[in-house]
Design a protein around this motif. Structure first.
Motif, PDB file in Angstrom:
ATOM      1  N   GLY A   1       0.816  -1.231   0.028  1.00  0.00           N
ATOM      2  CA  GLY A   1      -0.119   0.091  -0.036  1.00  0.00           C
ATOM      3  C   GLY A   1       0.797   1.362  -0.076  1.00  0.00           C
ATOM      4  N   LEU A   2       2.126   1.164   0.524  1.00  0.00           N
ATOM      5  CA  LEU A   2       2.958   2.341   0.350  1.00  0.00           C
ATOM      6  C   LEU A   2       3.624   2.549  -0.719  1.00  0.00           C
ATOM      7  N   GLY A   3       3.287   1.715  -1.684  1.00  0.00           N
ATOM      8  CA  GLY A   3       3.895   1.783  -3.304  1.00  0.00           C
ATOM      9  C   GLY A   3       5.249   1.136  -3.566  1.00  0.00           C
ATOM     10  N   ILE A   4       5.284   0.257  -2.505  1.00  0.00           N
ATOM     11  CA  ILE A   4       6.854  -0.579  -2.665  1.00  0.00           C
ATOM     12  C   ILE A   4       6.435  -1.937  -3.806  1.00  0.00           C
ATOM     13  N   HIS A   5       7.115  -2.207  -4.761  1.00  0.00           N
ATOM     14  CA  HIS A   5       7.080  -3.322  -5.530  1.00  0.00           C
ATOM     15  C   HIS A   5       7.598  -4.522  -4.851  1.00  0.00           C
ATOM     16  N   LEU A   6       6.859  -5.500  -4.653  1.00  0.00           N
ATOM     17  CA  LEU A   6       7.276  -6.670  -3.694  1.00  0.00           C
ATOM     18  C   LEU A   6       7.147  -7.887  -4.570  1.00  0.00           C
ATOM     19  N   VAL A   7       8.560  -8.705  -4.269  1.00  0.00           N
ATOM     20  CA  VAL A   7       8.505 -10.100  -4.702  1.00  0.00           C
ATOM     21  C   VAL A   7       8.888 -10.914  -3.557  1.00  0.00           C
ATOM     22  N   LEU A   8       7.794 -11.883  -3.197  1.00  0.00           N
ATOM     23  CA  LEU A   8       7.595 -12.823  -2.171  1.00  0.00           C
ATOM     24  C   LEU A   8       8.388 -13.954  -2.333  1.00  0.00           C
ATOM     25  N   VAL A   9       9.331 -14.575  -1.911  1.00  0.00           N
ATOM     26  CA  VAL A   9       9.914 -15.830  -2.200  1.00  0.00           C
ATOM     27  C   VAL A   9       9.539 -16.798  -0.787  1.00  0.00           C
ATOM     28  N   HIS A  10       9.003 -17.974  -1.144  1.00  0.00           N
ATOM     29  CA  HIS A  10       8.535 -18.547   0.257  1.00  0.00           C
ATOM     30  C   HIS A  10       9.399 -20.115   0.025  1.00  0.00           C
ATOM     31  N   GLY A  11       9.751 -20.384   1.367  1.00  0.00           N
ATOM     32  CA  GLY A  11      10.173 -21.910   1.452  1.00  0.00           C
ATOM     33  C   GLY A  11       9.134 -22.710   1.770  1.00  0.00           C
ATOM     34  N   ALA A  12       9.330 -24.044   1.663  1.00  0.00           N
ATOM     35  CA  ALA A  12       8.213 -25.153   2.072  1.00  0.00           C
ATOM     36  C   ALA A  12       9.003 -26.279   2.782  1.00  0.00           C
ATOM     37  N   ARG A  13       9.991 -26.149   3.407  1.00  0.00           N
ATOM     38  CA  ARG A  13      10.663 -27.274   3.902  1.00  0.00           C
ATOM     39  C   ARG A  13      10.049 -28.205   4.958  1.00  0.00           C
ATOM     40  N   PRO A  14       9.178 -27.398   6.017  1.00  0.00           N
ATOM     41  CA  PRO A  14       8.459 -28.301   6.839  1.00  0.00           C
ATOM     42  C   PRO A  14       7.263 -28.923   6.211  1.00  0.00           C
ATOM     43  N   GLN A  15       6.605 -28.237   5.163  1.00  0.00           N
ATOM     44  CA  GLN A  15       5.522 -29.098   4.663  1.00  0.00           C
ATOM     45  C   GLN A  15       5.914 -30.147   3.638  1.00  0.00           C
ATOM     46  N   ILE A  16       7.213 -29.881   3.258  1.00  0.00           N
ATOM     47  CA  ILE A  16       7.795 -31.086   2.265  1.00  0.00           C
ATOM     48  C   ILE A  16       8.054 -32.202   3.380  1.00  0.00           C
ATOM     49  N   GLU A  17       8.934 -31.922   4.561  1.00  0.00           N
ATOM     50  CA  GLU A  17       9.160 -32.990   5.262  1.00  0.00           C
ATOM     51  C   GLU A  17       8.009 -33.842   5.961  1.00  0.00           C
ATOM     52  N   GLN A  18       6.813 -33.000   6.393  1.00  0.00           N
ATOM     53  CA  GLN A  18       5.515 -33.556   6.649  1.00  0.00           C
ATOM     54  C   GLN A  18       4.994 -34.586   5.814  1.00  0.00           C
ATOM     55  N   ARG A  19       4.999 -34.118   4.358  1.00  0.00           N
ATOM     56  CA  ARG A  19       4.537 -35.294   3.316  1.00  0.00           C
ATOM     57  C   ARG A  19       5.440 -36.351   3.149  1.00  0.00           C
ATOM     58  N   LEU A  20       6.704 -36.356   3.280  1.00  0.00           N
ATOM     59  CA  LEU A  20       7.726 -37.364   3.380  1.00  0.00           C
ATOM     60  C   LEU A  20       7.131 -38.358   4.556  1.00  0.00           C
ATOM     61  N   ARG A  21       7.337 -37.858   5.688  1.00  0.00           N
ATOM     62  CA  ARG A  21       6.871 -38.538   6.994  1.00  0.00           C
ATOM     63  C   ARG A  21       5.576 -39.373   6.776  1.00  0.00           C
ATOM     64  N   GLU A  22       4.686 -38.719   6.107  1.00  0.00           N
ATOM     65  CA  GLU A  22       3.489 -39.277   5.901  1.00  0.00           C
ATOM     66  C   GLU A  22       3.589 -40.676   4.795  1.00  0.00           C
ATOM     67  N   GLN A  23       4.573 -40.609   3.996  1.00  0.00           N
ATOM     68  CA  GLN A  23       4.928 -41.828   3.134  1.00  0.00           C
ATOM     69  C   GLN A  23       5.901 -42.530   3.719  1.00  0.00           C
ATOM     70  N   GLY A  24       6.507 -42.442   4.703  1.00  0.00           N
ATOM     71  CA  GLY A  24       7.454 -43.314   5.273  1.00  0.00           C
ATOM     72  C   GLY A  24       8.895 -43.010   4.861  1.00  0.00           C
ATOM     73  N   ALA A  25       9.120 -41.645   4.279  1.00  0.00           N
ATOM     74  CA  ALA A  25      10.407 -41.420   3.660  1.00  0.00           C
ATOM     75  C   ALA A  25      10.910 -40.061   4.258  1.00  0.00           C
ATOM     76  N   GLU A  26      12.247 -39.860   3.734  1.00  0.00           N
ATOM     77  CA  GLU A  26      12.665 -38.409   4.209  1.00  0.00           C
ATOM     78  C   GLU A  26      13.422 -37.759   3.335  1.00  0.00           C
ATOM     79  N   LEU A  27      13.771 -36.536   3.294  1.00  0.00           N
ATOM     80  CA  LEU A  27      14.627 -35.598   2.350  1.00  0.00           C
ATOM     81  C   LEU A  27      15.907 -35.870   2.641  1.00  0.00           C
ATOM     82  N   ARG A  28      16.832 -36.722   1.760  1.00  0.00           N
ATOM     83  CA  ARG A  28      18.009 -36.884   1.994  1.00  0.00           C
ATOM     84  C   ARG A  28      19.260 -35.826   2.052  1.00  0.00           C
ATOM     85  N   TYR A  29      20.130 -35.607   2.941  1.00  0.00           N
ATOM     86  CA  TYR A  29      21.047 -34.366   2.719  1.00  0.00           C
ATOM     87  C   TYR A  29      22.496 -35.176   2.586  1.00  0.00           C
ATOM     88  N   VAL A  30      23.468 -34.788   1.837  1.00  0.00           N
ATOM     89  CA  VAL A  30      24.487 -35.238   1.535  1.00  0.00           C
ATOM     90  C   VAL A  30      25.627 -34.104   1.497  1.00  0.00           C
TER      91      VAL A  30
END
Length: 452
Positions: A62-91
Motif C-alpha cells: 500500500g505504500l507503493g513498494i514493488h514486492l517479490v515474495l519468495v517462500h520456502g516449504a521445508r516443513p511442509q515437504i518433510e511432513q509429506r515425506l514422513r506421511e509416506q515413510g520417507a525423508e529428504l536426504r542430505y549429503v
C-alpha cells in the motif's frame, strides 16, 4: 467522527503513535516505487502469527513498494515425506531430491502458494486488510539446471538457478502485482527442480536490481552468542564465515546476501521473523531490528547539500531548545550550507557539523556538531571531529576552536584545552556574545593524530 464533538486530550499512546509516524515518513517517501524481494521459510505459515506478517506485507504494498515474495516449504515437504515413510536426504549439506521427494516438493509448494494467496486476498471489515485488494501472481519465472553429480552423488532433481525472467517480473511489478515465487525452477526440457529459497531470492533480487533483499530468519538461523552485528560489509561476511560458528542455514543466507550485494543489490537485510513487527521496525525506523549487509559502508561522510537542510535543522533544533547551541534560522543554515558536512545513513542525515575557516589566523571553528539521539554512543561524533580536523589541516590551518556552554568535557576528552576569548580570531572575537558566556576550547592540529 463528528468533528464538532469534544475530543479527549491526547494520551501517551496517541502521542507515541504520531511521533512514530513522523519518524517513519522519510522512509515511506524513500521506499515508494522501490523494489523489495522478501524471502521467508515455510515455517512462517505454521505460525499462528503469520497473518500479522501478511498484514505488514500488505502495508508495504500500500505504500507503493514493488514486492517479490519468495517462500520456502521445508516443513511442509518433510511432513509429506514422513506421511509416506520417507525423508529428504542430505549429503554434504545438500539435498538429494529423488522422484518421490520431488512429488512432495511440488505438492507442498502448491499448497503454500494457495495459502499465501488466500491471506493476501483477505478483506474483512475491521481487519488490517479491510478494503485492500492485492493482485498476486506466480509463474515459471525461474529457469534452473540440475546440481548434477558431485563426488559420486547424484542429486537428481535438486537444482540451481540458471536464469530469472526479469522482463516479465518487471512488467508485473509495474502493474502493481505482488509476485510470489516458490522454491522451484524449470528447465527448457520441461523438468522441475527443487531449489533453495535463498538462491531464488538472491537471483531474483540481482536480476531486478532490487533496492532491498530481505531474509526473514527462523530462530535456529542465529549466530551463537550475542548475535549478528547491526551492519556487515561483504568482506566482513567472508571473514565471518571462516571464523565464526554458524548454523548451515545462517551461513547460506550470509553467502546469498554477500553475493547479492556483489551483483548490484543495494541492501540486504537479515531479520528475525519471530520478533513481532521486526520487518516494520527494520524498514521504517532509525534503529532497525536486524542486520544490514552492503557492499559499501551505508553511512557516508560528505559535504552538505541544499536538500540536507531540513535534516540538519531537525538535528540542531533539540540542542537549540536546551541552550546547547545558539538558534539558527533556515536562512542562516542555507547561507552557510557550504560549511556544513553530514553523516548520511541510507539517505538520511544522522549527524552534522560545520567548519568555518579563519585563514589569516591559521584557525578554524568547529560548530553545530550534532548526532541524532538514535545514533549516539557509536563514535559518530568522533568521526565527524576527525574528518573536519583533517579538512582543516588540508587547508593549512593549525588550530581548531569551539565555543560551548554545556559540552566542555566532551571536547576536553578529545584533546581540546581551555582558552580565553583572546585566543579567538579577531572577527570571531568581535561577535562573541558575553551574555551567553560560552567557554572557549582550542586544539592544536599539528600534533593531532591523522584520521584513520
Amino acid at each position: 467522527m463528528n468533528r464538532t464533538e469534544p475530543q479527549a486530550a491526547p494520551s501517551f499512546t496517541q502521542d507515541a503513535f504520531v511521533t512514530w509516524v513522523r519518524q517513519a515518513t522519510p522512509y515511506i517517501h524513500a521506499h515508494r516505487g522501490r523494489t523489495f524481494v522478501i524471502a521467508f521459510g515455510g515455517e512462517a505459515l505454521l505460525d499462528s502469527r503469520f497473518p500479522d506478517l501478511v498484514h505488514d506485507i500488505a502495508l508495504l504494498h500500500g505504500l507503493g513498494i514493488h514486492l517479490v515474495l519468495v517462500h520456502g516449504a521445508r516443513p511442509q515437504i518433510e511432513q509429506r515425506l514422513r506421511e509416506q515413510g520417507a525423508e529428504l536426504r542430505y549429503v554434504n549439506g545438500l539435498r538429494v531430491t529423488d522422484e518421490r521427494a520431488l512429488a512432495c516438493v511440488k505438492e507442498a509448494a502448491g499448497i503454500v502458494r494457495v495459502e499465501i494467496e488466500a491471506l493476501l486476498s483477505l478483506g474483512l471489515a475491521n481487519s488490517p486488510m479491510a478494503g485492500v485488494r492485492i493482485p498476486v501472481v506466480s509463474g515459471n519465472f525461474v529457469t534452473a539446471r540440475p546440481l548434477g553429480v558431485i563426488d559420486g552423488v547424484d542429486y537428481a532433481h535438486t537444482g540451481l538457478v540458471r536464469r530469472v525472467d526479469q522482463h516479465s517480473l518487471k512488467a508485473l511489478l509495474d502493474q502493481g502485482m505482488v509476485v510470489l515465487m516458490p522454491p522451484l525452477g524449470y528447465s527448457p526440457t520441461g523438468e522441475v527442480f527443487n531449489l533453495s529459497a535463498a538462491d531464488v531470492a538472491r537471483s531474483a533480487a540481482a536480476a531486478l536490481g532490487a533496492d532491498k533483499l530481505i531474509f526473514l530468519l527462523e530462530g535456529r538461523a542465529v549466530l551463537e552468542g550475542s548475535g549478528l552485528p547491526s551492519n556487515l560489509l561483504t568482506q566482513d561476511i567472508d571473514r565471518l564465515l571462516q571464523s565464526a560458528k554458524l548454523s548451515d542455514e545462517l551461513a547460506s543466507y550470509l553467502r546469498a546476501g554477500a553475493e547479492a550485494c556483489r551483483q548490484g543489490v543495494k541492501r540486504v537485510h537479515l531479520v528475525e521473523r519471530c520478533i513481532a513487527g521486526a520487518l516494520m521496525r527494520e524498514l521504517l525506523t532509525h534503529r532497525g531490528s536486524g542486520t544490514l549487509i552492503s557492499a559499501e559502508p551505508y553511512e557516508r561522510l560528505r559535504s552538505a547539500r541544499i536538500e540536507d537542510i531540513p535534516g540538519i535543522l531537525d538535528l540542531l533544533r533539540p540542542l537549540e531548545e536546551h541552550g546547547i547551541l545558539i538558534r539558527r534560522t533556515r536562512e542562516h543554515v542555507e547561507t552557510d550550507v557550504a560549511h556544513f558536512h553530514v553523516l548520511d545513513c541510507d539517505g538520511l542525515v544522522i549527524a552534522c557539523a560545520a567548519l568555518y575557516p579563519y585563514p589569516a589566523e591559521g584557525m578554524a571553528e568547529l560548530a553545530c556538531l550534532a548526532v541524532h539521539p538514535d545514533y549516539r554512543g557509536a563514535g559518530r561524533g568522533e568521526r565527524l571531529l576527525a574528518y573536519l580536523s583533517e579538512l582543516a589541516r588540508d587547508q593549512g590551518l593549525r588550530r581548531l576552536f569551539v565555543l560551548t556552554t554545556q559540552t566542555a568535557q566532551w571536547f576536553q576528552e578529545r584533546g581540546f584545552t581551555s582558552a580565553g576569548i583572546e585566543a579567538l580570531p579577531n572577527d570571531k572575537r568581535a561577535l562573541y556574545n558575553t551574555r551567553r558566556n560560552s567557554k572557549v576550547f582550542v586544539k592544536d592540529l599539528c600534533s593531532s593524530p591523522q584520521m584513520p
